[in-house]
Design a protein around this motif. Structure first.
Motif, PDB file in Angstrom:
ATOM      1  N   TYR A 103      41.314  44.167  43.289  1.00 32.13           N
ATOM      2  CA  TYR A 103      40.823  44.269  44.667  1.00 32.13           C
ATOM      3  C   TYR A 103      41.850  43.792  45.696  1.00 32.13           C
ATOM      4  O   TYR A 103      41.928  44.346  46.800  1.00 32.13           O
ATOM      5  CB  TYR A 103      39.516  43.493  44.823  1.00 32.13           C
ATOM      6  CG  TYR A 103      38.371  44.126  44.075  1.00 32.13           C
ATOM      7  CD1 TYR A 103      37.786  45.311  44.516  1.00 32.13           C
ATOM      8  CD2 TYR A 103      37.882  43.558  42.909  1.00 32.13           C
ATOM      9  CE1 TYR A 103      36.750  45.900  43.821  1.00 32.13           C
ATOM     10  CE2 TYR A 103      36.845  44.141  42.194  1.00 32.13           C
ATOM     11  CZ  TYR A 103      36.280  45.312  42.656  1.00 32.13           C
ATOM     12  OH  TYR A 103      35.262  45.905  41.964  1.00 32.13           O
ATOM     13  N   SER A 104      42.630  42.764  45.349  1.00 36.01           N
ATOM     14  CA  SER A 104      43.619  42.270  46.310  1.00 36.01           C
ATOM     15  C   SER A 104      44.752  43.260  46.541  1.00 36.01           C
ATOM     16  O   SER A 104      45.516  43.128  47.504  1.00 36.01           O
ATOM     17  CB  SER A 104      44.197  40.935  45.819  1.00 36.01           C
ATOM     18  OG  SER A 104      44.924  41.117  44.622  1.00 36.01           O
ATOM     19  N   LYS A 105      44.881  44.269  45.681  1.00 40.66           N
ATOM     20  CA  LYS A 105      45.948  45.264  45.794  1.00 40.66           C
ATOM     21  C   LYS A 105      45.508  46.518  46.540  1.00 40.66           C
ATOM     22  O   LYS A 105      46.307  47.429  46.734  1.00 40.66           O
ATOM     23  CB  LYS A 105      46.436  45.655  44.396  1.00 40.66           C
ATOM     24  CG  LYS A 105      46.973  44.477  43.584  1.00 40.66           C
ATOM     25  CD  LYS A 105      47.320  44.890  42.172  1.00 40.66           C
ATOM     26  CE  LYS A 105      47.806  43.686  41.363  1.00 40.66           C
ATOM     27  NZ  LYS A 105      48.119  44.062  39.966  1.00 40.66           N
ATOM     28  N   LYS A 106      44.241  46.560  46.931  1.00 32.53           N
ATOM     29  CA  LYS A 106      43.712  47.745  47.594  1.00 32.53           C
ATOM     30  C   LYS A 106      43.944  47.677  49.111  1.00 32.53           C
ATOM     31  O   LYS A 106      44.120  46.598  49.669  1.00 32.53           O
ATOM     32  CB  LYS A 106      42.214  47.891  47.292  1.00 32.53           C
ATOM     33  CG  LYS A 106      41.924  48.207  45.821  1.00 32.53           C
ATOM     34  CD  LYS A 106      40.442  48.136  45.504  1.00 32.53           C
ATOM     35  CE  LYS A 106      39.637  49.231  46.179  1.00 32.53           C
ATOM     36  NZ  LYS A 106      39.952  50.566  45.629  1.00 32.53           N
ATOM     37  N   GLY A 107      43.933  48.853  49.734  1.00 30.69           N
ATOM     38  CA  GLY A 107      44.111  48.909  51.178  1.00 30.69           C
ATOM     39  C   GLY A 107      42.943  48.312  51.928  1.00 30.69           C
ATOM     40  O   GLY A 107      43.119  47.662  52.962  1.00 30.69           O
ATOM     41  N   GLN A 108      41.722  48.510  51.412  1.00 27.75           N
ATOM     42  CA  GLN A 108      40.552  47.907  52.045  1.00 27.75           C
ATOM     43  C   GLN A 108      40.505  46.420  51.729  1.00 27.75           C
ATOM     44  O   GLN A 108      40.799  46.007  50.600  1.00 27.75           O
ATOM     45  CB  GLN A 108      39.273  48.584  51.560  1.00 27.75           C
ATOM     46  CG  GLN A 108      38.017  48.062  52.246  1.00 27.75           C
ATOM     47  CD  GLN A 108      36.778  48.856  51.846  1.00 27.75           C
ATOM     48  OE1 GLN A 108      36.873  49.764  51.033  1.00 27.75           O
ATOM     49  NE2 GLN A 108      35.656  48.530  52.434  1.00 27.75           N
ATOM     50  N   TYR A 109      40.130  45.599  52.725  1.00 30.58           N
ATOM     51  CA  TYR A 109      40.092  44.162  52.531  1.00 30.58           C
ATOM     52  C   TYR A 109      38.827  43.752  51.791  1.00 30.58           C
ATOM     53  O   TYR A 109      37.727  44.174  52.124  1.00 30.58           O
ATOM     54  CB  TYR A 109      40.151  43.432  53.875  1.00 30.58           C
ATOM     55  CG  TYR A 109      39.903  41.953  53.752  1.00 30.58           C
ATOM     56  CD1 TYR A 109      40.908  41.107  53.269  1.00 30.58           C
ATOM     57  CD2 TYR A 109      38.671  41.404  54.090  1.00 30.58           C
ATOM     58  CE1 TYR A 109      40.680  39.748  53.127  1.00 30.58           C
ATOM     59  CE2 TYR A 109      38.436  40.050  53.948  1.00 30.58           C
ATOM     60  CZ  TYR A 109      39.449  39.225  53.468  1.00 30.58           C
ATOM     61  OH  TYR A 109      39.221  37.872  53.316  1.00 30.58           O
ATOM     62  N   TYR A 110      38.994  42.919  50.772  1.00 35.19           N
ATOM     63  CA  TYR A 110      37.865  42.350  50.031  1.00 35.19           C
ATOM     64  C   TYR A 110      37.976  40.827  50.089  1.00 35.19           C
ATOM     65  O   TYR A 110      39.071  40.278  49.920  1.00 35.19           O
ATOM     66  CB  TYR A 110      37.881  42.786  48.557  1.00 35.19           C
ATOM     67  CG  TYR A 110      37.505  44.225  48.339  1.00 35.19           C
ATOM     68  CD1 TYR A 110      36.212  44.585  48.003  1.00 35.19           C
ATOM     69  CD2 TYR A 110      38.460  45.234  48.445  1.00 35.19           C
ATOM     70  CE1 TYR A 110      35.858  45.909  47.791  1.00 35.19           C
ATOM     71  CE2 TYR A 110      38.133  46.555  48.238  1.00 35.19           C
ATOM     72  CZ  TYR A 110      36.829  46.887  47.914  1.00 35.19           C
ATOM     73  OH  TYR A 110      36.488  48.205  47.697  1.00 35.19           O
ATOM     74  N   ARG A 111      36.857  40.173  50.293  1.00 33.75           N
ATOM     75  CA  ARG A 111      36.831  38.717  50.252  1.00 33.75           C
ATOM     76  C   ARG A 111      37.118  38.242  48.834  1.00 33.75           C
ATOM     77  O   ARG A 111      36.863  38.942  47.850  1.00 33.75           O
ATOM     78  CB  ARG A 111      35.469  38.193  50.688  1.00 33.75           C
ATOM     79  CG  ARG A 111      35.119  38.477  52.122  1.00 33.75           C
ATOM     80  CD  ARG A 111      33.746  37.909  52.463  1.00 33.75           C
ATOM     81  NE  ARG A 111      33.700  36.447  52.256  1.00 33.75           N
ATOM     82  CZ  ARG A 111      33.025  35.625  53.041  1.00 33.75           C
ATOM     83  NH1 ARG A 111      32.356  36.098  54.086  1.00 33.75           N
ATOM     84  NH2 ARG A 111      33.020  34.352  52.802  1.00 33.75           N
ATOM     85  N   SER A 112      37.617  37.025  48.728  1.00 31.58           N
ATOM     86  CA  SER A 112      37.914  36.461  47.411  1.00 31.58           C
ATOM     87  C   SER A 112      36.827  35.520  46.914  1.00 31.58           C
ATOM     88  O   SER A 112      36.888  35.068  45.764  1.00 31.58           O
ATOM     89  CB  SER A 112      39.251  35.707  47.448  1.00 31.58           C
ATOM     90  OG  SER A 112      39.184  34.623  48.362  1.00 31.58           O
ATOM     91  N   ASP A 113      35.836  35.213  47.771  1.00 33.22           N
ATOM     92  CA  ASP A 113      34.784  34.289  47.373  1.00 33.22           C
ATOM     93  C   ASP A 113      33.462  35.026  47.182  1.00 33.22           C
ATOM     94  O   ASP A 113      33.264  36.128  47.672  1.00 33.22           O
ATOM     95  CB  ASP A 113      34.619  33.155  48.389  1.00 33.22           C
ATOM     96  CG  ASP A 113      34.279  33.683  49.776  1.00 33.22           C
ATOM     97  OD1 ASP A 113      34.746  34.781  50.133  1.00 33.22           O
ATOM     98  OD2 ASP A 113      33.539  32.999  50.510  1.00 33.22           O
ATOM     99  N   CYS A 114      32.561  34.380  46.477  1.00 33.80           N
ATOM    100  CA  CYS A 114      31.258  34.966  46.139  1.00 33.80           C
ATOM    101  C   CYS A 114      30.129  34.109  46.707  1.00 33.80           C
ATOM    102  O   CYS A 114      30.353  33.041  47.277  1.00 33.80           O
ATOM    103  CB  CYS A 114      31.109  35.064  44.619  1.00 33.80           C
ATOM    104  SG  CYS A 114      32.274  36.187  43.828  1.00 33.80           S
ATOM    105  N   VAL A 115      28.937  34.612  46.545  1.00 31.84           N
ATOM    106  CA  VAL A 115      27.715  33.867  46.851  1.00 31.84           C
ATOM    107  C   VAL A 115      26.971  33.680  45.534  1.00 31.84           C
ATOM    108  O   VAL A 115      26.925  34.590  44.699  1.00 31.84           O
ATOM    109  CB  VAL A 115      26.839  34.635  47.861  1.00 31.84           C
ATOM    110  CG1 VAL A 115      25.449  34.004  47.961  1.00 31.84           C
ATOM    111  CG2 VAL A 115      27.511  34.659  49.230  1.00 31.84           C
ATOM    112  N   ARG A 116      26.404  32.493  45.335  1.00 30.33           N
ATOM    113  CA  ARG A 116      25.625  32.254  44.116  1.00 30.33           C
ATOM    114  C   ARG A 116      24.201  31.858  44.492  1.00 30.33           C
ATOM    115  O   ARG A 116      23.992  30.998  45.350  1.00 30.33           O
ATOM    116  CB  ARG A 116      26.282  31.167  43.258  1.00 30.33           C
ATOM    117  CG  ARG A 116      25.633  31.012  41.894  1.00 30.33           C
ATOM    118  CD  ARG A 116      26.510  30.280  40.883  1.00 30.33           C
ATOM    119  NE  ARG A 116      26.803  28.904  41.262  1.00 30.33           N
ATOM    120  CZ  ARG A 116      27.160  27.943  40.397  1.00 30.33           C
ATOM    121  NH1 ARG A 116      27.259  28.216  39.109  1.00 30.33           N
ATOM    122  NH2 ARG A 116      27.433  26.723  40.823  1.00 30.33           N
ATOM    123  N   LEU A 117      23.236  32.490  43.859  1.00 32.06           N
ATOM    124  CA  LEU A 117      21.814  32.207  44.078  1.00 32.06           C
ATOM    125  C   LEU A 117      21.285  31.376  42.917  1.00 32.06           C
ATOM    126  O   LEU A 117      21.534  31.691  41.750  1.00 32.06           O
ATOM    127  CB  LEU A 117      21.009  33.506  44.178  1.00 32.06           C
ATOM    128  CG  LEU A 117      21.510  34.570  45.158  1.00 32.06           C
ATOM    129  CD1 LEU A 117      20.605  35.797  45.101  1.00 32.06           C
ATOM    130  CD2 LEU A 117      21.584  34.019  46.574  1.00 32.06           C
TER     131      LEU A 117
END
Length: 525
Positions: A103-117
């Motif tokens: 994901y970090s190599k893609k043109g679209q930006y992706y966050r590196s953190d998650c949400v946990r329930l």
């Protein structure tokens, strides 16, 4: 905020940033930011019913797809869940493995953190001022139902998840589980369940998710297995690095077999007879035997172009009046699967007639320990032959017998016998405790129709799971309520000469307790 260095001001201990902060007033404004309330890290949601999980969309941003997650949860978990703690900025190692490699190599930006329930019952409350979980009996673990990680990928956002089968609507009766440790707000919690996640779609498919679930279970259940992350599994399936596109195009069952081999397990690939199809009864008898042994199965459904993990089962209501030898598979009502399209523990019917049934499984892989040399198909052939030997111990008539077999350890079998010592003649119990079993054994149970309905057993055979396929008599022990045959396996080649008979006292019960130890019984909440 980017900054380069910090230096003291004339005023003493106050510091200012080189980049644009040059006076005490600026420092005071900066300091006040951190004297106010800290950034939001946790949010508590109280629920009257699971339908109120729709509130998640108010507290979680769109890249985690909270609306769809809330819909799945409200449809799939029980109203026993009365509180959800949202943990923001969670660092998930499985998502990070794909983030840095894809994901970090893609043109679209992706966050590196998650949400946990995190899911709790009605006794737990959240003390926001002290960031603490409060429950009256202080036994927080008793009121915890598990967690779900949400990935910021927009689609297929449900990541690593471990939920208690007790809160899953329609979960099967017996589920393969392990204890998973959870660190939250300084608490050390444990949830017993089976891991699951959605496939990533753009880098992994259902087969990767099934392999990951099984290997993560093994790493939590057995110390000899290390933990494998999602991206590692996409690499292990191929002889070379497949890059970003190849994994998402699919995975053959041979690739899945390679994953388990690379992980240090010893997989067996068993395929259904193409000619007999769903009438290949030995295939399904092996399937349920391995599941009952506590081994999750990588199950392929080629007609659905799909793969799942088989993790449990449920017996049907006893049916009387059937003539002929029957097996445990004949008594199965449903199988429990971990399917990346659903919440875990989906219960599917055994028979066809519905679009999603156990009979759609036409191949499976079981990842066995190194020390299991005697496979289920050998036990399937041996079990009916034991009726000839069983004349010496008084087996029930073949037409009124249900045969069940599974793998366990010698120590687990001894522990079971010790717990039910009152059911055994002391002489037999002494042999059970002192026979030099291998680490793994097959147990074959013989029950009459009436005994099966009451969870009882008339006779048991204990088979050496390390035996050679060429052995004629790979037994340790064969006993009923009245007689026992003890086998001496200390010398190679001994058969009849190494067999001893033992007359047993009538303990006065209607049969031995059925041995159900490998899987966790579900307790619906």
């Amino acid at each position: 905020m980017a900054y380069t260095s910090v230096r003291p001001t004339v005023g003493g201990n106050r510091r200012v940033f080189d980049q644009g902060i040059s006076n005490g007033a600026s420092y005071d404004a900066y300091a006040r930011r951190f004297q106010s309330r800290p950034p939001l890290m946790y949010k508590w949601i109280s629920l009257a019913t699971s339908a109120e999980l729709a509130q998640l969309s108010m507290h979680i941003t769109s890249e985690y797809n909270p609306a769809l997650v809330a819909k799945l949860l409200s449809q799939g978990i029980s109203d026993a869940v009365k509180g959800v703690l949202i943990e923001y900025n969670y660092i998930d190692k499985d998502y990070r493995s794909t983030y840095y490699s894809f994901y970090s190599k893609k043109g679209q930006y992706y966050r590196s953190d998650c949400v946990r329930l995190h899911f709790f019952d009605q006794t737990v409350k959240f003390d926001d001022a002290n960031a603490a979980l409060v429950c009256p009996d202080r036994e927080l673990n008793d009121h915890y139902f598990g967690y779900m990680v949400l990935r910021p990928t927009g689609i297929a956002t449900i990541g690593r998840t471990v939920l208690s089968p007790d809160i899953r609507k329609g979960a099967g009766r017996f589920i393969i589980t392990a204890d998973h440790k959870v660190h939250l707000l300084g608490y050390k919690l444990v949830i017993r369940g089976f891991p699951s996640m959605d496939q990533h779609v753009d880098i992994s498919v259902c087969a990767h998710a099934a392999c990951w679930s099984i290997l993560r279970h093994y790493s939590e259940r057995y110390n000899v297995h290390r933990e494998y992350l999602v991206h590692e599994i996409t690499i292990m399936a191929h002889e070379f690095n497949p890059g970003g596109l190849v994994p998402s195009k699919g995975l053959q069952i041979a690739h899945a077999e390679r994953v388990f081999q690379e992980a240090g397990a010893f997989p067996i690939h068993i395929a259904r007879n193409a000619t007999t199809g769903t009438k290949d009864h030995p295939f399904y008898r092996q399937l349920i035997a391995y599941v009952e042994s506590g081994f999750p199965l990588f199950a392929a459904m080629h007609s659905r172009r799909h793969a799942v993990a088989l993790v449990g089962y449920e017996w049907r209501q006893p049916v009387k009046g059937h003539s002929g030898l029957r097996y445990a598979w004949d008594e199965v009502e449903t199988l429990a699967v971990v399917d990346d399209n659903h919440l875990p523990y989906v219960s599917i019917p055994k028979s066809s007639g519905t679009p999603y049934a156990a009979e759609a499984v036409d191949a499976f892989i079981v990842a066995l320990p190194e020390k299991v040399h005697y496979p289920a198909d050998a036990v399937d052939r041996l079990a009916p032959a034991l009726f000839t030997l069983g004349r010496a111990i008084g087996l029930p008539p073949k037409d009124d017998t249900i045969v069940r077999y599974f793998i366990t350890t010698g120590s687990s079998y001894r522990h079971f016998a010790r717990e039910h010592a009152s059911e055994f003649d002391p002489k037999l119990l002494q042999y059970i405790m002192t026979l030099p079993y291998a680490q793994f054994i097959w147990v074959v149970e013989f029950s009459t129709e009436e005994q099966w309905a009451n969870g009882r057993v008339e006779a048991r055979a204990v088979i050496d799971a390390t035996a050679s396929l060429r052995e004629q008599m790979p037994l340790w022990l064969f006993h009923s309520r009245t007689d026992a045959l003890i086998f001496d396996r200390k010398q190679v080649g001994q058969i009849a000469s190494g067999m001893g008979g033992l007359k047993l006292a009538n303990i006065g019960h209607a049969g031995f307790s059925r041995m159900d130890r490998n899987l966790r019984p579900t307790q619906t909440k």
